[in-house]
Scaffold this motif. Sequence first.
Motif, PDB file in Angstrom:
ATOM      1  N   GLY A 132      -3.565  -8.446  14.730  1.00 18.66           N
ATOM      2  CA  GLY A 132      -4.855  -8.834  15.270  1.00 18.66           C
ATOM      3  C   GLY A 132      -5.476  -7.867  16.246  1.00 18.66           C
ATOM      4  O   GLY A 132      -6.594  -8.080  16.698  1.00 18.66           O
ATOM      5  N   GLY A 133      -4.805  -6.789  16.552  1.00 15.91           N
ATOM      6  CA  GLY A 133      -5.295  -5.933  17.612  1.00 15.91           C
ATOM      7  C   GLY A 133      -6.089  -4.730  17.182  1.00 15.91           C
ATOM      8  O   GLY A 133      -6.210  -3.781  17.923  1.00 15.91           O
ATOM      9  N   GLY A 134      -6.631  -4.741  15.997  1.00 19.72           N
ATOM     10  CA  GLY A 134      -7.345  -3.545  15.589  1.00 19.72           C
ATOM     11  C   GLY A 134      -8.480  -3.826  14.632  1.00 19.72           C
ATOM     12  O   GLY A 134      -8.780  -4.956  14.298  1.00 19.72           O
ATOM     13  N   ARG A 135      -9.081  -2.752  14.206  1.00 17.85           N
ATOM     14  CA  ARG A 135     -10.214  -2.876  13.308  1.00 17.85           C
ATOM     15  C   ARG A 135      -9.776  -3.096  11.869  1.00 17.85           C
ATOM     16  O   ARG A 135     -10.598  -3.221  10.983  1.00 17.85           O
ATOM     17  CB  ARG A 135     -11.077  -1.625  13.397  1.00 17.85           C
ATOM     18  N   HIS A 136      -8.468  -3.149  11.620  1.00 15.96           N
ATOM     19  CA  HIS A 136      -7.952  -3.302  10.267  1.00 15.96           C
ATOM     20  C   HIS A 136      -7.919  -4.762   9.818  1.00 15.96           C
ATOM     21  O   HIS A 136      -7.557  -5.038   8.695  1.00 15.96           O
ATOM     22  CB  HIS A 136      -6.562  -2.712  10.169  1.00 15.96           C
ATOM     23  N   VAL A 137      -8.273  -5.671  10.694  1.00 13.69           N
ATOM     24  CA  VAL A 137      -8.283  -7.086  10.341  1.00 13.69           C
ATOM     25  C   VAL A 137      -9.597  -7.388   9.610  1.00 13.69           C
ATOM     26  O   VAL A 137     -10.658  -7.097  10.124  1.00 13.69           O
ATOM     27  CB  VAL A 137      -8.158  -7.974  11.598  1.00 13.69           C
ATOM     28  N   PRO A 138      -9.497  -7.932   8.401  1.00 10.78           N
ATOM     29  CA  PRO A 138     -10.732  -8.228   7.669  1.00 10.78           C
ATOM     30  C   PRO A 138     -11.605  -9.229   8.415  1.00 10.78           C
ATOM     31  O   PRO A 138     -11.110 -10.199   8.982  1.00 10.78           O
ATOM     32  CB  PRO A 138     -10.239  -8.823   6.353  1.00 10.78           C
TER      33      PRO A 138
ATOM     34  N   ARG B 211      -5.916  -6.178   2.258  1.00 10.59           N
ATOM     35  CA  ARG B 211      -6.146  -7.616   2.147  1.00 10.59           C
ATOM     36  C   ARG B 211      -4.949  -8.339   1.551  1.00 10.59           C
ATOM     37  O   ARG B 211      -4.730  -9.515   1.821  1.00 10.59           O
ATOM     38  CB  ARG B 211      -7.378  -7.885   1.303  1.00 10.59           C
ATOM     39  N   LEU B 212      -4.168  -7.644   0.742  1.00 10.36           N
ATOM     40  CA  LEU B 212      -2.973  -8.257   0.170  1.00 10.36           C
ATOM     41  C   LEU B 212      -1.781  -8.180   1.125  1.00 10.36           C
ATOM     42  O   LEU B 212      -0.965  -9.090   1.178  1.00 10.36           O
ATOM     43  CB  LEU B 212      -2.609  -7.567  -1.151  1.00 10.36           C
ATOM     44  N   VAL B 213      -1.682  -7.100   1.880  1.00 13.32           N
ATOM     45  CA  VAL B 213      -0.519  -6.866   2.732  1.00 13.32           C
ATOM     46  C   VAL B 213      -0.592  -7.631   4.049  1.00 13.32           C
ATOM     47  O   VAL B 213       0.400  -8.191   4.504  1.00 13.32           O
ATOM     48  CB  VAL B 213      -0.349  -5.358   3.001  1.00 13.32           C
ATOM     49  N   LEU B 214      -1.750  -7.675   4.689  1.00 20.39           N
ATOM     50  CA  LEU B 214      -1.856  -8.280   6.022  1.00 20.39           C
ATOM     51  C   LEU B 214      -1.444  -9.745   6.078  1.00 20.39           C
ATOM     52  O   LEU B 214      -0.737 -10.125   7.011  1.00 20.39           O
ATOM     53  CB  LEU B 214      -3.270  -8.091   6.576  1.00 20.39           C
ATOM     54  N   PRO B 215      -1.821 -10.597   5.137  1.00 21.72           N
ATOM     55  CA  PRO B 215      -1.349 -11.983   5.240  1.00 21.72           C
ATOM     56  C   PRO B 215       0.175 -12.099   5.172  1.00 21.72           C
ATOM     57  O   PRO B 215       0.778 -12.890   5.888  1.00 21.72           O
ATOM     58  CB  PRO B 215      -2.000 -12.677   4.046  1.00 21.72           C
ATOM     59  N   GLY B 216       0.816 -11.286   4.361  1.00 22.34           N
ATOM     60  CA  GLY B 216       2.274 -11.305   4.293  1.00 22.34           C
ATOM     61  C   GLY B 216       2.925 -10.751   5.540  1.00 22.34           C
ATOM     62  O   GLY B 216       4.027 -11.140   5.910  1.00 22.34           O
ATOM     63  N   PHE B 217       2.240  -9.843   6.203  1.00 22.39           N
ATOM     64  CA  PHE B 217       2.766  -9.231   7.420  1.00 22.39           C
ATOM     65  C   PHE B 217       2.950 -10.264   8.523  1.00 22.39           C
ATOM     66  O   PHE B 217       3.799 -10.114   9.387  1.00 22.39           O
ATOM     67  CB  PHE B 217       1.806  -8.125   7.866  1.00 22.39           C
ATOM     68  N   ARG B 218       2.164 -11.336   8.475  1.00 23.85           N
ATOM     69  CA  ARG B 218       2.298 -12.379   9.491  1.00 23.85           C
ATOM     70  C   ARG B 218       3.595 -13.152   9.352  1.00 23.85           C
ATOM     71  O   ARG B 218       4.077 -13.737  10.310  1.00 23.85           O
ATOM     72  CB  ARG B 218       1.139 -13.370   9.388  1.00 23.85           C
ATOM     73  N   HIS B 219       4.187 -13.178   8.167  1.00 18.03           N
ATOM     74  CA  HIS B 219       5.342 -14.027   7.918  1.00 18.03           C
ATOM     75  C   HIS B 219       6.683 -13.327   8.077  1.00 18.03           C
ATOM     76  O   HIS B 219       7.704 -13.996   8.205  1.00 18.03           O
ATOM     77  CB  HIS B 219       5.241 -14.634   6.523  1.00 18.03           C
TER      78      HIS B 219
ATOM     79  N   MET C 210     -14.828  -1.470   6.033  1.00 21.57           N
ATOM     80  CA  MET C 210     -14.345  -2.535   5.167  1.00 21.57           C
ATOM     81  C   MET C 210     -12.918  -2.196   4.729  1.00 21.57           C
ATOM     82  O   MET C 210     -12.663  -1.109   4.225  1.00 21.57           O
ATOM     83  CB  MET C 210     -15.274  -2.642   3.967  1.00 21.57           C
ATOM     84  N   PRO C 211     -11.961  -3.099   4.929  1.00 20.23           N
ATOM     85  CA  PRO C 211     -10.573  -2.832   4.543  1.00 20.23           C
ATOM     86  C   PRO C 211     -10.429  -2.738   3.023  1.00 20.23           C
ATOM     87  O   PRO C 211     -11.191  -3.328   2.274  1.00 20.23           O
ATOM     88  CB  PRO C 211      -9.801  -4.023   5.074  1.00 20.23           C
ATOM     89  N   SER C 212      -9.414  -2.019   2.626  1.00 22.96           N
ATOM     90  CA  SER C 212      -9.159  -1.866   1.200  1.00 22.96           C
ATOM     91  C   SER C 212      -8.551  -3.141   0.626  1.00 22.96           C
ATOM     92  O   SER C 212      -8.129  -4.038   1.348  1.00 22.96           O
ATOM     93  CB  SER C 212      -8.211  -0.690   0.967  1.00 22.96           C
ATOM     94  N   ASP C 213      -8.501  -3.190  -0.692  1.00 24.31           N
ATOM     95  CA  ASP C 213      -7.895  -4.341  -1.358  1.00 24.31           C
ATOM     96  C   ASP C 213      -6.412  -4.448  -1.030  1.00 24.31           C
ATOM     97  O   ASP C 213      -5.871  -5.545  -0.893  1.00 24.31           O
ATOM     98  CB  ASP C 213      -8.080  -4.239  -2.871  1.00 24.31           C
ATOM     99  N   ALA C 214      -5.744  -3.307  -0.885  1.00 27.29           N
ATOM    100  CA  ALA C 214      -4.320  -3.323  -0.544  1.00 27.29           C
ATOM    101  C   ALA C 214      -4.097  -3.955   0.830  1.00 27.29           C
ATOM    102  O   ALA C 214      -3.164  -4.737   1.015  1.00 27.29           O
ATOM    103  CB  ALA C 214      -3.757  -1.912  -0.578  1.00 27.29           C
TER     104      ALA C 214
END
Length: 68
Positions: free
Chosen positions: A58-64, A7-15, A1-5
């Motif tokens: 999208g290429g790893g297990r770090h995607v929620p 979950r906050l960082v990954l959506p911004g990483f897309r932009h 399960m990914p950490s809370d951090a």
Amino acid sequence: MPSDAARLVLPGFRHWPASAIGLDGFAARKLKAGSDFGRMLDPIADKVLIAVALIAVGGGRHVPQRQS
């Protein structure tokens, strides 16, 4: 399960790639910096940047994953 951090960082990483591409184009127009080679290479570099960012997100297990 990914950490809370994560979950906050990954959506911004897309932009960030789109922002970087936009700033690159804006700076080139404002500074009137351009060449034939740059006009040819810039779209290729933009596509590579987007592809790398998508693979990184999208290429790893770090995607929620959704819980069912």
